[in-house]
Design an enzyme around this catalytic site. Structure first.
Site, PDB file in Angstrom:
ATOM      1  N   TYR A   1      14.010  -1.511   9.850  1.00  0.00           N
ATOM      2  CA  TYR A   1      14.870  -1.279   8.737  1.00  0.00           C
ATOM      3  C   TYR A   1      15.852  -0.262   9.225  1.00  0.00           C
ATOM      4  CZ  TYR A   1      11.830  -3.929   5.564  1.00  0.00           C
ATOM      5  OH  TYR A   1      11.131  -4.763   4.937  1.00  0.00           O
TER       6      TYR A   1
ATOM      7  N   LYS B   1       0.676  -2.651  15.154  1.00  0.00           N
ATOM      8  CA  LYS B   1       0.428  -3.850  15.856  1.00  0.00           C
ATOM      9  C   LYS B   1       0.678  -3.476  17.369  1.00  0.00           C
ATOM     10  CE  LYS B   1      -0.072  -8.411  16.205  1.00  0.00           C
ATOM     11  NZ  LYS B   1      -1.163  -9.392  15.782  1.00  0.00           N
TER      12      LYS B   1
ATOM     13  N   ASP C   1      -1.850  -7.743  10.976  1.00  0.00           N
ATOM     14  CA  ASP C   1      -2.495  -8.761  10.553  1.00  0.00           C
ATOM     15  C   ASP C   1      -3.958  -9.142   9.963  1.00  0.00           C
ATOM     16  OD1 ASP C   1      -3.063  -8.499  13.434  1.00  0.00           O
ATOM     17  OD2 ASP C   1      -2.633 -10.567  13.941  1.00  0.00           O
TER      18      ASP C   1
ATOM     19  N   ASP D   1       6.063  -2.047   3.808  1.00  0.00           N
ATOM     20  CA  ASP D   1       6.874  -2.648   2.681  1.00  0.00           C
ATOM     21  C   ASP D   1       6.091  -3.978   2.335  1.00  0.00           C
ATOM     22  OD1 ASP D   1       8.770  -3.664   0.933  1.00  0.00           O
ATOM     23  OD2 ASP D   1      10.202  -4.087   2.332  1.00  0.00           O
TER      24      ASP D   1
ATOM     25  N   ASP E   1       3.283  -4.616  -1.107  1.00  0.00           N
ATOM     26  CA  ASP E   1       3.425  -5.822  -1.986  1.00  0.00           C
ATOM     27  C   ASP E   1       2.333  -6.619  -2.173  1.00  0.00           C
ATOM     28  OD1 ASP E   1       6.178  -4.833  -2.436  1.00  0.00           O
ATOM     29  OD2 ASP E   1       6.844  -6.821  -2.554  1.00  0.00           O
TER      30      ASP E   1
END
Ligand code: NAI
Ligand code: MG
Length: 326
Positions: free
Chosen positions: A120, A167, A199, A223, A227
């Site tokens: 981002y 990751k 993951d 993020d 959620d």
């Protein structure tokens, strides 16, 4: 000491849940001075700018900001506002409430998400008609700042340690630096950590959220995964968040402007009121923060409830019930 608070309701139900939070804060014996400012679609339509400079400057100079939500202009408003408070961590609790339907009622998590970089950081290019690229930026300094916050957070809130989600098996340089820095800081401070690949975390948190507690992760992963966790506890409508910087912070509900119900006076004010409780705790008003949380929890469990939770109460009814309990 008076704390100056910028109040930015924004659009849609932001205009409805912010007054609810202020009403709750005003029943407490704390010294806040509220200064209202505009941002969002409506002010953009009037002035051409979604985030007026005065609003940015106010958020950058007050002790904290209470934000509601912005509509189409959300990214033009909230990203610069997070920057105005120099927020390096997004604190997102995902906790199920007793009596409120949830996919995984045992979920009780806090995400500490890196809030400034990763994918981002805005470094995107369109090289040719066919090819676009993105530069993922991870710095040791931002990872360190997040880790130091995480160590203080777990110590202050009585958690055993935290889980680092990354990751690094694929993004060896960027997430490697993130993981190494975060675990090193924790080791230096005697804070326990474990690691889960992001993951695998997505699957494990759905199957058994109870195995996790505090989760520290890079920006995009935080993020998405927070959620996902919001889904486990019954959706975005009840969840608060804090964007914390070194000298100030911004508190917002996770939800948006809810255009489908805006203006009807039936928005659930719980997420915003709990965000206000996070602000109380940020200033060290722990007792008041706990009292507000408990009042909201009791009202969620026993009613009155807004239509999103199957009731027929208004925002004002729920707010009055919370105030009454306080
Ligand atoms: P949303 O969170 O506004 O609404 C999703 C669903 O949840 C809707 O059915 C809504 O009625 C319900 N909902 C949300 N909060 C609620 C509350 N407090 N009480 C009762 N019901 C509630 O997300 P959506 O629909 O994706 O986005 C709507 C607008 O909000 C968009 O313009 C989007 O850009 C903006 N948005 C702004 C955010 C921000 O300012 N931080 C965050 C998310 C979306
Ligand atoms: Mg998000």
């Amino acid at each position: 000491m008076t704390h100056e608070i910028a109040v930015v309701p924004g659009d849609g139900i932001g205009q409805e849940v912010i007054p609810a939070a202020i009403e709750v804060l005003e029943t407490l014996d704390v010294d806040f001075e509220f200064i209202e400012a505009e941002a969002g679609d409506r002010v953009k339509a009037e002035t051409g700018e979604a985030l007026p400079q005065e609003t940015y400057d106010l958020a950058a100079s007050t002790d904290a900001t209470l934000f509601g939500a912005a509509g189409e202009t959300a990214a033009d408003v909230i990203l610069p506002l997070r920057e105005a408070v120099d927020s390096f961590v997004n604190v997102r609790p995902a906790t199920a409430f007793p009596g409120v339907e949830a996919v995984r009622p045992e979920t009780d998590l806090v995400f500490l998400r890196e809030n400034t970089e990763g994918v981002y950081s805005g470094r995107e290019d369109r090289l040719t008609e066919d090819v676009s690229t993105l530069t993922r930026v991870v710095t040791e300094s931002a990872s360190r700042r997040l880790a130091e916050y995480a160590c203080e957070f777990v110590t202050e809130h009585g958690h055993d340690g935290f889980t680092v989600v990354h990751k690094a098996n694929v993004m060896r340089e960027t997430d490697g630096l993130f993981r190494d820095t975060v675990t090193e800081v924790a080791d230096e401070r005697g804070v326990e950590t474990d690691e889960v690949l992001m993951d695998a975390f997505a699957t494990q948190v759905c199957l058994d959220p109870g195995q996790f507690d505090v989760v520290v992760c890079p920006n995009l992963a935080g993020d998405v995964l927070s959620d996902l966790a919001a889904g486990l506890v019954g959706g975005l409508g009840l969840l608060p968040s804090a964007n914390v910087g070194p000298d100030r912070a911004l508190f917002e509900p996770v939800h948006g402007t809810a255009p489908d119900i805006a203006g009807e006076g039936v928005a659930n004010p719980a997420a915003k009121i709990i965000s206000a409780a996070m602000m109380l705790e940020y200033f060290g008003y722990d007792e008041e923060g706990t009292a507000v949380r408990e009042a909201v929890e009791a009202v969620l469990a026993e009613g009155p409830r807004t239509p999103d939770l199957g009731g027929d109460a208004s925002t004002a009814d729920v707010t009055s019930a919370v105030v009454e309990r306080l």
